[in-house]
Every structure is written in structure tokens, then in C-alpha cells.
Design a protein around this motif. Structure first.
Motif, PDB file in Angstrom:
ATOM      1  N   TRP A  48       0.110  29.660 -79.900  1.00 15.81           N
ATOM      2  CA  TRP A  48       1.440  29.076 -80.149  1.00 15.81           C
ATOM      3  C   TRP A  48       2.540  29.979 -79.591  1.00 15.81           C
ATOM      4  N   LYS A  49       2.349  31.284 -79.720  1.00 15.47           N
ATOM      5  CA  LYS A  49       3.346  32.224 -79.196  1.00 15.47           C
ATOM      6  C   LYS A  49       3.466  32.081 -77.682  1.00 15.47           C
ATOM      7  N   ARG A  50       2.326  32.009 -76.986  1.00 18.09           N
ATOM      8  CA  ARG A  50       2.360  31.837 -75.526  1.00 18.09           C
ATOM      9  C   ARG A  50       3.074  30.543 -75.150  1.00 18.09           C
ATOM     10  N   LEU A  51       2.770  29.469 -75.878  1.00 23.00           N
ATOM     11  CA  LEU A  51       3.417  28.191 -75.601  1.00 23.00           C
ATOM     12  C   LEU A  51       4.919  28.279 -75.859  1.00 23.00           C
ATOM     13  N   ALA A  52       5.305  28.875 -76.978  1.00 19.91           N
ATOM     14  CA  ALA A  52       6.730  28.980 -77.323  1.00 19.91           C
ATOM     15  C   ALA A  52       7.482  29.808 -76.285  1.00 19.91           C
ATOM     16  N   LYS A  53       6.898  30.911 -75.844  1.00 20.10           N
ATOM     17  CA  LYS A  53       7.552  31.739 -74.825  1.00 20.10           C
ATOM     18  C   LYS A  53       7.696  30.968 -73.517  1.00 20.10           C
ATOM     19  N   HIS A  54       6.655  30.240 -73.152  1.00 19.14           N
ATOM     20  CA  HIS A  54       6.719  29.441 -71.924  1.00 19.14           C
ATOM     21  C   HIS A  54       7.831  28.398 -72.020  1.00 19.14           C
ATOM     22  N   LEU A  55       7.886  27.707 -73.151  1.00 17.06           N
ATOM     23  CA  LEU A  55       8.926  26.694 -73.335  1.00 17.06           C
ATOM     24  C   LEU A  55      10.313  27.327 -73.361  1.00 17.06           C
ATOM     25  N   ALA A  56      10.435  28.476 -74.018  1.00 19.79           N
ATOM     26  CA  ALA A  56      11.734  29.153 -74.111  1.00 19.79           C
ATOM     27  C   ALA A  56      12.240  29.562 -72.731  1.00 19.79           C
ATOM     28  N   GLU A  57      11.338  29.894 -71.833  1.00 15.53           N
ATOM     29  CA  GLU A  57      11.745  30.295 -70.488  1.00 15.53           C
ATOM     30  C   GLU A  57      12.192  29.105 -69.636  1.00 15.53           C
ATOM     31  N   HIS A  58      11.953  27.905 -70.114  1.00 14.23           N
ATOM     32  CA  HIS A  58      12.295  26.714 -69.338  1.00 14.23           C
ATOM     33  C   HIS A  58      13.398  25.865 -69.961  1.00 14.23           C
ATOM     34  N   VAL A  59      14.024  26.371 -71.003  1.00 18.40           N
ATOM     35  CA  VAL A  59      15.169  25.648 -71.570  1.00 18.40           C
ATOM     36  C   VAL A  59      16.435  26.167 -70.900  1.00 18.40           C
ATOM     37  N   PRO A  60      17.507  25.399 -70.944  1.00 20.76           N
ATOM     38  CA  PRO A  60      18.770  25.898 -70.382  1.00 20.76           C
ATOM     39  C   PRO A  60      19.214  27.183 -71.086  1.00 20.76           C
ATOM     40  N   ASP A  61      19.917  28.042 -70.352  1.00 19.98           N
ATOM     41  CA  ASP A  61      20.375  29.318 -70.913  1.00 19.98           C
ATOM     42  C   ASP A  61      21.168  29.141 -72.200  1.00 19.98           C
ATOM     43  N   VAL A  91      20.720  26.988 -74.561  1.00 16.91           N
ATOM     44  CA  VAL A  91      19.762  26.797 -75.654  1.00 16.91           C
ATOM     45  C   VAL A  91      19.041  28.104 -75.942  1.00 16.91           C
ATOM     46  N   LEU A  92      18.589  28.785 -74.892  1.00 17.60           N
ATOM     47  CA  LEU A  92      17.891  30.058 -75.069  1.00 17.60           C
ATOM     48  C   LEU A  92      18.792  31.069 -75.766  1.00 17.60           C
ATOM     49  N   HIS A  93      20.027  31.159 -75.367  1.00 21.08           N
ATOM     50  CA  HIS A  93      20.982  32.078 -75.994  1.00 21.08           C
ATOM     51  C   HIS A  93      21.124  31.773 -77.483  1.00 21.08           C
ATOM     52  N   TYR A  94      21.142  30.516 -77.828  1.00 23.11           N
ATOM     53  CA  TYR A  94      21.260  30.106 -79.238  1.00 23.11           C
ATOM     54  C   TYR A  94      20.014  30.506 -80.034  1.00 23.11           C
ATOM     55  N   MET A  95      18.854  30.529 -79.399  1.00 26.33           N
ATOM     56  CA  MET A  95      17.588  30.830 -80.073  1.00 26.33           C
ATOM     57  C   MET A  95      17.408  32.322 -80.359  1.00 26.33           C
ATOM     58  N   ILE A  96      18.068  33.169 -79.593  1.00 28.02           N
ATOM     59  CA  ILE A  96      17.869  34.617 -79.684  1.00 28.02           C
ATOM     60  C   ILE A  96      18.693  35.203 -80.825  1.00 28.02           C
ATOM     61  N   ASN A  97      18.141  36.228 -81.452  1.00 27.38           N
ATOM     62  CA  ASN A  97      18.809  36.954 -82.530  1.00 27.38           C
ATOM     63  C   ASN A  97      20.162  37.468 -82.015  1.00 27.38           C
ATOM     64  N   PRO A  98      21.266  36.996 -82.575  1.00 28.61           N
ATOM     65  CA  PRO A  98      22.590  37.361 -82.052  1.00 28.61           C
ATOM     66  C   PRO A  98      22.968  38.823 -82.284  1.00 28.61           C
ATOM     67  N   GLU A  99      22.218  39.529 -83.096  1.00 28.83           N
ATOM     68  CA  GLU A  99      22.536  40.930 -83.388  1.00 28.83           C
ATOM     69  C   GLU A  99      21.964  41.898 -82.347  1.00 28.83           C
ATOM     70  N   LEU A 100      21.201  41.389 -81.398  1.00 28.52           N
ATOM     71  CA  LEU A 100      20.608  42.267 -80.391  1.00 28.52           C
ATOM     72  C   LEU A 100      21.666  42.746 -79.401  1.00 28.52           C
ATOM     73  N   PRO A 101      21.529  43.985 -78.920  1.00 30.95           N
ATOM     74  CA  PRO A 101      22.495  44.507 -77.946  1.00 30.95           C
ATOM     75  C   PRO A 101      22.291  43.889 -76.569  1.00 30.95           C
ATOM     76  N   GLU A 102      23.312  43.983 -75.756  1.00 32.12           N
ATOM     77  CA  GLU A 102      23.269  43.612 -74.341  1.00 32.12           C
ATOM     78  C   GLU A 102      23.216  42.114 -74.080  1.00 32.12           C
ATOM     79  N   LEU A 103      23.358  41.281 -75.089  1.00 34.46           N
ATOM     80  CA  LEU A 103      23.327  39.844 -74.848  1.00 34.46           C
ATOM     81  C   LEU A 103      24.513  39.395 -73.997  1.00 34.46           C
ATOM     82  N   ASP A 104      25.637  40.068 -74.159  1.00 31.06           N
ATOM     83  CA  ASP A 104      26.805  39.700 -73.364  1.00 31.06           C
ATOM     84  C   ASP A 104      26.578  39.945 -71.872  1.00 31.06           C
TER      85      ASP A 104
END
Length: 137
Positions: free
Chosen positions: A97-110, A112-125
Motif C-alpha cells: 500500500w505504501k508503494r502504491l500511495a507513493k506512486h499515486l502521490a507522485e502523479h497528482v498535481p503539485d 494536491v501533493l502540497h496539501y497532503m504533506i505535513n505543513p510543519e516540514l522545513p523547505e516546503l516554500d
């Protein structure tokens, strides 16, 4: 955008942390091995006690209790091996499931991907400057 690129830029080692998902359980084989060894120790003790009780006068009553202990431990090591196999199956299932989720996450628009990522991580800007332009202006 590649998940490994985002992990490298944010300093995150595991993609679970990237998406704010709980870490997978650790390998349980060592814990199962300890339980199996404890079961085998009990079985040895029960066998030793049985031999000692056979030579004692009036040991028949105690032999009955010893037989009960032997009955309750019989097959436990096989059951622990079944648990080990089931846990390994769950880990394999989760990894798939992790492999599938990562594959799908790499193919969504940025966006959507930005919304999925933990907003507290550095360097997102820096990774997603298009979503931070108004904040920096």
C-alpha cells in the motif's frame, strides 16, 4: 514531483513522516523468539518435574497438575510461528500500500501533493514556491 526529492529537501528519512502517518511497527521476530524460548523452558521444566514426580510416593496428584501444564503449553510454539507469519503478512501488505500511495502521490498535481504533506516540514516554500508567493510579498 518525486517523493524521494521532497524527503531529501525536508530532511525526512521516512515517507510516513512526510505525510504525517504513523511509522510502521518494528520487526517482531525477536519478541516472538523470546516467547518461544520461554515456552520451551516451561516444557523442559514440566518434563523434568514429571520425571521427578514419578519416583515419589504420592506424586500422582502432582503429576495430574503437571499434565495440565503440559497440555496448555502443547502447540504454543506453532501458534507463535503462525502469529509471526501473520505479522509478516501485515507488513508486506502495508509495504504494498505504501508503494502504491507513493506512486499515486507522485502523479497528482503539485497543489494536491502540497496539501497532503505535513505543513510543519522545513523547505516546503522552496519546493512549492507557487503556493508561498503571496506570503513572501
Amino acid at each position: 514531483m518525486k517523493i524521494d526529492d521532497i524527503k531529501a529537501a525536508t530532511g525526512v528519512a521516512m515517507s510516513e513522516r512526510l505525510f504525517n502517518v504513523p511509522d510502521p511497527i518494528t520487526w517482531q521476530c525477536g519478541k516472538i523468539d523470546k516467547v518461544i524460548e520461554a515456552i520451551r523452558s516451561i516444557e523442559r521444566a514440566v518434563g523434568k518435574t514429571e520425571n521427578e514426580l514419578k519416583g515419589l510416593e504420592g506424586g500422582e496428584d502432582a503429576l495430574s497438575s503437571n499434565s495440565d501444564a503440559e497440555y496448555h503449553t502443547w502447540g504454543l510454539t506453532d501458534k507463535m510461528e503462525e502469529i509471526r507469519k501473520a505479522i509478516e503478512g501485515v507488513r508486506e501488505w502495508g509495504e504494498a500500500w505504501k508503494r502504491l500511495a507513493k506512486h499515486l502521490a507522485e502523479h497528482v498535481p503539485d497543489q494536491v501533493l502540497h496539501y497532503m504533506i505535513n505543513p510543519e516540514l522545513p523547505e516546503l516554500d522552496k519546493l512549492f514556491p507557487q503556493f508561498y508567493e503571496n506570503e513572501n510579498a
